[in-house]
Write an enzyme that holds these catalytic residues in place. Structure first.
Site, PDB file in Angstrom:
ATOM      1  N   ASP A 189      -2.521  27.397-101.522  1.00  6.48           N
ATOM      2  CA  ASP A 189      -2.065  27.054-100.271  1.00  6.48           C
ATOM      3  C   ASP A 189      -3.773  26.199 -99.052  1.00  6.48           C
ATOM      4  O   ASP A 189      -4.687  26.637-100.157  1.00  6.48           O
ATOM      5  CB  ASP A 189      -1.420  27.811 -99.075  1.00  6.48           C
ATOM      6  CG  ASP A 189      -0.495  27.227 -98.545  1.00  6.48           C
ATOM      7  OD1 ASP A 189      -0.924  26.221 -97.251  1.00  6.48           O
ATOM      8  OD2 ASP A 189       1.061  27.509 -98.568  1.00  6.48           O
ATOM      9  N   HIS A 259      -0.857  21.395 -98.118  1.00  8.03           N
ATOM     10  CA  HIS A 259      -1.353  22.713 -98.202  1.00  8.03           C
ATOM     11  C   HIS A 259      -2.034  22.393 -99.780  1.00  8.03           C
ATOM     12  O   HIS A 259      -2.123  23.578-100.162  1.00  8.03           O
ATOM     13  CB  HIS A 259       0.240  23.603 -98.625  1.00  8.03           C
ATOM     14  CG  HIS A 259       1.010  23.685 -97.245  1.00  8.03           C
ATOM     15  ND1 HIS A 259       0.330  24.620 -95.873  1.00  8.03           N
ATOM     16  CD2 HIS A 259       1.647  23.199 -97.105  1.00  8.03           C
ATOM     17  CE1 HIS A 259       1.359  24.095 -94.871  1.00  8.03           C
ATOM     18  NE2 HIS A 259       2.044  24.173 -95.806  1.00  8.03           N
ATOM     19  N   GLU A 323       5.902  19.857 -95.457  1.00 12.88           N
ATOM     20  CA  GLU A 323       4.969  19.794 -94.146  1.00 12.88           C
ATOM     21  C   GLU A 323       3.710  19.324 -94.663  1.00 12.88           C
ATOM     22  O   GLU A 323       2.263  19.407 -94.716  1.00 12.88           O
ATOM     23  CB  GLU A 323       4.090  21.561 -93.826  1.00 12.88           C
ATOM     24  CG  GLU A 323       5.660  22.717 -93.034  1.00 12.88           C
ATOM     25  CD  GLU A 323       4.700  23.881 -93.105  1.00 12.88           C
ATOM     26  OE1 GLU A 323       5.623  23.789 -92.242  1.00 12.88           O
ATOM     27  OE2 GLU A 323       4.535  23.935 -93.446  1.00 12.88           O
TER      28      GLU A 323
END
Length: 532
Positions: A189, A259, A323
């Site tokens: 991440d 990410h 995201e």
């Protein structure tokens, strides 16, 4: 079932063929741990004396993970549809051994040892009683049991905060205790890259360490304390094998194209701006993502996934996809010049290429539900986190789905509305009762869509989970409620009865040294036990 009880003492032997030697040893280890009895394993059924017999019999069970457990005066007989089914029956026996509560006085513990106990995820073995501290009585009973779902998972984020190999194994032991069969391991991440990739060494040389971490919930303060760590490929293989022995598949996640700040800090040329980038200190969503029009990015992705597939034999590889802001792509000359088929987004183009690569290696791609908005290939598996509706839509479109809605399955959320004494700073509120109430298969789905709901899992994101004890606390006892959702048919669920069994289950948590939230038992909480 009528008949005399089975006496478990040190004279009992465990009978198992070589193919079930591991399951037999687990049973012996559990019994030794819980009541101090050392049982012997043999391949031959004794003519005299009492024994526990393990066998695989596909005809006797309801599917490969099902089992039949028979108890009479002389024998405890376990027949599983596979070694996994036998293992789950062993867990039933393990959870049926009564234990005193750590929160009782010594004279009260003797009374507890004479009470009945019904194990979780079973309909029988409801009157297990010990006669002395070193002997246990199992009542005559027949149990036929099998799980509702084939995907019964738990997730752990080791990117935001790194956890040791020993703790990851301890976490896997928790899954085994709860008859779960998938460990979703979040390894990369923005805040840290945690898995060794030999062809791209700077991922761990640079990307595994951040120079500090934001204090609190994205305040303006930073602790300026380095935090990091990573798993070598050999350590990861060791964890995979540890899980396999407990019939748990490790599904690795390499989250992309978003990410990815830790990777970009390691190799700035993979981003749209070229950097410089820094391994993330803050939580949330970063605008810097992989440049999906850069050919080198696809070499990077293929190299990473090749090594991941060499370490993790799981058919399913999680590719993230959540995201992913498009801000950088909108001003990137390469991304704007990329020619796309009509109706295909840049992220859809990226996902298709990753999907094709995995498929060519006989693996399946699993991603978060944002992939549905970006032309997810038909055979892509979807993990539905933004509620159950995306999962229902995916199932209607023919995608296989794992339900993990934030409303019920985000275990980093608080367990208590009164948050002053809660250790985690994460927002949200999901009590045990709400987890137990989850129905993963929406009523609106037709039968042909319902079969695409493979199962359910809960997620533990580690932004605010700084210690192993916090991970355990956030998982328990909600993990036990989730286990019943995963295993039990809806018509058999009863929350009040569950709480009674859960109360007894916490004695096993105590014995194994797990931390857990005690909101259901106010008398056990610190302020009621100590004076300040």
């Amino acid at each position: 079932m009528k008949g005399d009880a089975f006496l478990l003492d040190s004279t009992v032997v465990v009978v198992a063929p070589p193919s079930l030697a591991r399951e037999a040893q687990f049973l012996c280890d559990y019994v030794a741990e819980l009541c101090g009895l050392r049982l012997r394993v043999t391949q031959s059924t004794p003519r005299k004396g009492r024994c526990i017999v393990l066998a695989v019999d596909q005809r006797a069970s309801q599917g490969a993970e099902g089992y039949v457990l028979n108890v009479d005066k002389r024998t405890v007989s376990i027949s599983g549809g596979s070694a996994a089914g036998v293992f789950y029956a062993v867990q039933t026996l393990r959870k049926s051994i009564p234990l005193p509560s750590a929160f009782l006085a010594p004279d009260e513990r003797h009374q507890v040892l004479s009470t009945t106990f019904q194990p979780l995820n079973t309909s029988g073995l409801s009157t297990v009683q010990p006669s002395t501290p070193s002997t246990i009585l199992f009542p005559a009973v027949r149990i036929t049991d099998a799980p509702r779902f084939g995907w019964r998972g738990m997730h752990l984020d080791c990117s935001r905060h790194f956890f040791s190999v020993d703790f990851v194994k301890k976490y896997i032991d928790l899954l085994a205790l709860h008859n779960m069969n998938v460990f979703h391991w979040h390894l990369t991440d923005d805040q840290g890259w945690r898995i060794e990739i030999k062809s791209w060494p700077r991922l761990v040389e640079v990307g595994s360490m951040r120079s500090g971490t934001v204090i609190g919930i994205n305040s303006d303060l930073d602790d300026h304390t380095p935090h990091g760590g990573y798993y070598t490929q050999q350590q990861a293989r060791d964890i995979v094998e540890y899980a396999r022995q407990r019939h748990i598949t490790v599904v690795p996640e390499i989250d992309m194209p978003g990410h990815m700040v830790a990777a970009l800090a390691s190799y700035p040329e993979l981003g749209c701006t070229g950097g410089p980038y820094e391994v993330g200190h803050y939580w949330g969503v970063y605008k810097d993502v992989l440049c999906v029009a850069n050919p080198k990015v696809y070499q990077f992705v293929e190299d990473v996934l090749t090594e991941i597939m060499q370490v993790f034999p799981s058919e399913v590889i999680h590719i993230g996809g959540d995201e992913t802001p498009t801000d950088r792509w909108k001003v990137c000359p390469k991304c704007q010049a990329q020619k796309l088929p009509q109706g295909v987004t840049l992220q859809g183009y990226f996902t298709q290429r990753v999907f094709d690569f995995l498929t060519s290696h006989h693996r399946r791609a699993l991603g978060w539900d944002e992939l549905l908005e970006n032309n997810a290939p038909q055979n892509t598996m979807i993990m539905s986190w933004r509620g159950s509706q995306p999962g229902a839509l995916a199932a209607q479109q023919g995608h296989d789905v794992v339900m993990t809605p934030t409303s019920h399955c985000y275990f980093d959320y608080q367990q208590n509305e009164e948050t002053d004494h809660e250790p985690s700073r994460c927002s949200g509120f999901i009590p045990v009762e709400k987890v137990y109430s989850l129905e993963p298969v929406p009523d609106s789905l037709a039968d042909d869509a319902r079969r695409h709901i493979l199962g359910v899992q809960a997620n533990l994101w580690a932004e605010y989970l700084t210690t192993p004890g916090l991970v355990e606390y956030q998982a328990l006892p909600r993990m036990t409620a989730l286990a019943e959702v995963q295993w039990t048919q809806p018509r058999r669920k009863d929350y009040d009865a569950f709480v009674e069994r859960l109360t007894r289950m916490t004695r096993l948590f105590d014995r194994c040294g797990y931390h857990y939230a005690k909101n259901l038992w106010p008398e056990r909480q610190l302020p009621s036990r100590w004076q300040f």
